[in-house]
Design an enzyme around this catalytic site. Structure first.
Site, PDB file in Angstrom:
ATOM      1  CE  LYS A  53      -3.819  -2.128   2.373  1.00  0.00           C
ATOM      2  NZ  LYS A  53      -4.400  -2.421   3.754  1.00  0.00           N
ATOM      3  CD  GLN A  97      -2.905  -4.481   7.033  1.00  0.00           C
ATOM      4  OE1 GLN A  97      -2.772  -3.603   6.202  1.00  0.00           O
ATOM      5  NE2 GLN A  97      -3.702  -5.673   6.394  1.00  0.00           N
ATOM      6  CG  ASP A 120      -9.571  -0.278   5.206  1.00  0.00           C
ATOM      7  OD1 ASP A 120      -9.392  -0.391   3.772  1.00  0.00           O
ATOM      8  OD2 ASP A 120      -8.789  -0.586   6.012  1.00  0.00           O
TER       9      ASP A 120
END
Ligand code: NAD
Length: 283
Positions: A53, A97, A120
């Protein structure tokens, strides 16, 4: 018949180039987009995801603010960190994460992320907005899957879409997005009694299961578009999806590979969300 292979690597590259143009424009206005990535503990797979990412962010002109915390971090300490990132004007998106260490409640932490920075799309408010047809920042794996269908010219409106998997991060939001584009949608899951009977009716089949090559050619309607979200290790240690790619490609009309399909698109969509979030701060 051999299916058109939807190349997620090439499409993600194109999406990232588009994002770079948007990011450059923001930078010219002294508002470079920024993503904070929070990694707790030393899970190897998570570290690999985070690095990919961060690399994509660099390519797209998005600044990253890296937060690495030890596995001993308490939930209260992590919540404080999220609060600080929520207040930081240089940070437009926050990624925590997963998985988090077992002593931390992931739901509590994810719900703490400010709606405007929820790149997200996992918070209940983001998912609620999607349910109501007014997406805030859409969950990236399903939105990447949708973009793959759209840019490949797969007809969606009026078609029967079958989604296997009902998780809140992939299956359910994918079903909502298909519904929003006027597909007729069926959601299947581990308790579906005759899965193959359902999948054989699918013009579009989204597989988000987590079972190596479970979806076989006899389960596919000829000419269907098959999106393979699964990321699994097969018995021989190779990365594979939920779909038996070699056999299914001979029957489907379109198919996404694993690796090189939905995965890279997911990363590209995270970046698109960061830039959208940054653009919104300047109206
Ligand atoms: P999950 O475990 O939360 O959900 C899996 C779903 O599959 C469940 O709803 C379950 O009911 C269903 N299921 C399980 N066994 C089944 C069976 N035998 N028949 C029918 N349905 C069955 O997983 P998830 O987070 O939704 O992820 C699904 C897969 O997608 C995993 O392999 C994950 O690694 C992968 N994934 C990929 C990306 C990406 O970027 N490509 C992102 C997220 C998840």
């Amino acid at each position: 018949m051999s299916a058109i292979i939807i190349d997620g690597v090439a499409m993600a590259k194109q999406v990232l180039a588009e994002q770079k143009a948007r990011a450059d424009k923001l930078a010219q206005q002294a508002r470079p987009p920024g993503l904070a990535v929070v990694l707790v503990g030393d899970d190897q797979a998570s570290a690999v995801y985070v690095r990919s990412k961060e690399r994509a962010c660099r390519d797209a002109g998005v600044r990253t603010f890296d937060t690495r915390l030890p596995a001993t971090t308490t939930e209260a300490e992590l919540l404080q960190k999220v609060d600080a990132l929520n207040r930081d004007p240089q940070v437009h998106g926050i990624l925590v994460q997963l998985p988090l260490p077992a002593h931390i409640n992931a739901v509590t932490v994810l719900q703490r992320i400010a709606l405007a920075k929820d790149v997200d799309g996992f918070t209940w408010r983001s998912l609620g907005a999607l349910l109501d047809g007014h997406p805030n920042l859409a969950p990236c794996t399903p939105s990447g899957s949708m973009l793959m269908l759209e840019r490949s010219g797969v007809p969606i409106a009026g078609r029967h879409a079958v989604v296997i998997g009902r998780s809140s991060i992939v299956g359910k939001p994918a079903a909502l997005m298909l519904l929003e584009r006027n597909a007729t949608v069926t959601i299947c899951h581990s308790r579906t009694t005759d899965l193959a009977a359902m999948t054989r009716q699918a013009d579009i089949l989204i597989c988000a299961i987590g079972r190596s090559r479970m979806v076989t050619a006899d389960m596919i309607k000829p000419g269907a578009a098959v999106v393979d979200v699964g990321i699994n290790r097969s018995a021989d240690g190779k990365l594979c999806g939920d779909v038996d790619f070699d056999a299914v490609r001979e029957r489907a009309g379109w198919i996404t590979p694993v690796p090189g399909g939905v995965g890279p698109m997911t990363v590209a969509m995270v970046i698109a969300n960061v830039i959208t979030a940054a653009e919104r701060t300047i109206g």
